[in-house]
Structure formats: C-alpha cells, structure tokens
Design a protein around this motif. Structure first.
Motif, PDB file in Angstrom:
ATOM      1  N   ASP A 146      21.655  75.782  -4.241  1.00 21.94           N
ATOM      2  CA  ASP A 146      20.283  76.212  -4.534  1.00 21.94           C
ATOM      3  C   ASP A 146      19.241  75.515  -3.663  1.00 21.94           C
ATOM      4  O   ASP A 146      18.324  76.154  -3.151  1.00 21.94           O
ATOM      5  CB  ASP A 146      19.942  75.963  -6.010  1.00 21.94           C
ATOM      6  N   ASP A 147      19.379  74.209  -3.498  1.00 21.69           N
ATOM      7  CA  ASP A 147      18.345  73.440  -2.810  1.00 21.69           C
ATOM      8  C   ASP A 147      18.507  73.382  -1.293  1.00 21.69           C
ATOM      9  O   ASP A 147      17.518  73.211  -0.577  1.00 21.69           O
ATOM     10  CB  ASP A 147      18.304  72.004  -3.350  1.00 21.69           C
ATOM     11  N   HIS A 148      19.736  73.508  -0.800  1.00 17.24           N
ATOM     12  CA  HIS A 148      19.951  73.280   0.629  1.00 17.24           C
ATOM     13  C   HIS A 148      20.474  74.484   1.398  1.00 17.24           C
ATOM     14  O   HIS A 148      20.182  74.616   2.580  1.00 17.24           O
ATOM     15  CB  HIS A 148      20.889  72.088   0.832  1.00 17.24           C
TER      16      HIS A 148
ATOM     17  N   LEU B 259      15.689  84.094   3.491  1.00 17.27           N
ATOM     18  CA  LEU B 259      16.794  83.369   2.860  1.00 17.27           C
ATOM     19  C   LEU B 259      18.115  83.948   3.322  1.00 17.27           C
ATOM     20  O   LEU B 259      18.179  85.116   3.740  1.00 17.27           O
ATOM     21  CB  LEU B 259      16.731  83.499   1.337  1.00 17.27           C
TER      22      LEU B 259
ATOM     23  N   CYS C  13      17.732  77.890   1.140  1.00 15.03           N
ATOM     24  CA  CYS C  13      16.389  77.373   1.442  1.00 15.03           C
ATOM     25  C   CYS C  13      15.609  78.396   2.271  1.00 15.03           C
ATOM     26  O   CYS C  13      16.179  79.331   2.824  1.00 15.03           O
ATOM     27  CB  CYS C  13      16.494  76.048   2.186  1.00 15.03           C
ATOM     28  N   ASP C  14      14.327  78.193   2.360  1.00 15.21           N
ATOM     29  CA  ASP C  14      13.448  79.063   3.127  1.00 15.21           C
ATOM     30  C   ASP C  14      13.672  78.850   4.624  1.00 15.21           C
ATOM     31  O   ASP C  14      13.653  77.732   5.114  1.00 15.21           O
ATOM     32  CB  ASP C  14      11.986  78.755   2.770  1.00 15.21           C
TER      33      ASP C  14
END
Length: 173
Positions: free
Chosen positions: A60-62, A71, A65-66
């Motif tokens: 989710d976080d890495h 994405l 990412c944008d």
C-alpha cells in the motif's frame, strides 16, 4: 497438595487432568488443556495476521504509490516459502532458478500472458503486453510484483518494484 476434594477422593488443580482414585480412571475436566490449545491457536492466528499486515503495508505505502499522478495497476508481495501452488508462480520461480525458462512460452500471470523481455538473471523478470507490462523482483524471502498500464511507463514500474526489492534485500528479507 492442597486443593478441593470430594467424597470420592477426586483432586482438582488448574494444571492436570482430574482422576478419581477408583480402579476406573475417569476424566472429570480437561478445560485447562483446551484453554492452552485455544491460546496457542490464537497466537498463531495473530502472528499470521501481523505477517500479512506487514506485507500489505509495503504494498500500500511503497508499491501503490503516486507516480507523477498515476499508480501501478496492481502490486503484490508473496513470500516464496512454498505456500503457493499456482502454475503461474511455479513457472516464475523456475525462471529465477533457470533464467530463460519462460522465454519460449511467455509469462502467464493472473490469466494474462506477457512476452518475457530482458531482465536480470536470477533477480528480475520483466514482461510486456501491449502498452502495459509486469516487473517481478526476487528477494531472499519474497517475490515483488508490479503490473502497469499506460500512462505508467516500464521504467517507472521497474524503478518502484526494484527499489522495493533492493530495500527488502538490505533488510534481510
């Protein structure tokens, strides 16, 4: 030994099964044993949940990412501890062990067939299909997947997946 006894000579503790002093053995309570098994099962479930949650956080976080306002289409981290059986994954693992294994047949992932393109033998597999593709990085304990479609470029996907893989390798994972 202290503990309540009844007129049949039954002794009760919190640690042992309770037997009567007659010639027939009669189990009066196994609740402490059941409780211990239930606690062990709960601990195992919690550990499995924590393990899943920690990989999900990385995804989710890495990985999701944008990237300049875009994405990846999909991303995943799978531990390569033998818990997966799909033919797709076993083919990928075999290609890491024997580079070039997937080149003649292509890389099948999620029902989509990708043409295998250059990668790093034993470390990275890359696939292409139309304007999209996939990058797979192998670490000591996991396979990291990134799947992209336009407007994400192959280089952007490679950068995200491979940096995450390098980070996990540096962490011993």
């Amino acid at each position: 030994m202290e503990g309540p006894t009844d007129r049949l000579g039954t002794f009760q503790t919190n640690y042992f099964m309770i037997f009567t002093f007659t010639s027939r053995i009669k189990i009066l309570s196994i609740a402490p044993i059941r409780r211990e098994r239930e606690r062990e099962n709960q601990k195992q479930e919690i550990n499995e949940t924590i393990s899943k949650m920690s990989w999900q956080t990385y995804v989710d976080d890495h990985l999701m990412c944008d990237i300049e306002g875009n994405l990846l289409s999909a991303a995943a981290i799978l531990g390569h501890d033998g818990n997966f059986k799909p033919e797709e994954i076993t083919g990928i693992i075999k290609d890491f062990d024997e580079p070039g294994f997937l080149a003649p047949t292509g890389l099948l992932l999620g029902g989509t067939k990708y043409m295998v393109i250059q990668g790093e033998p034993g470390a990275v597999i890359r696939g292409k299909k139309g304007s999209g593709g996939v990058t797979i990085k192998k670490t000591g304990q996991a396979l990291i997947f990134g799947i992209y479609d336009e407007p994400v470029t192959p280089g952007q996907c490679n950068m995200i997946v491979e940096r995450m893989g390098d980070y996990l390798i540096d962490q011993g994972l």
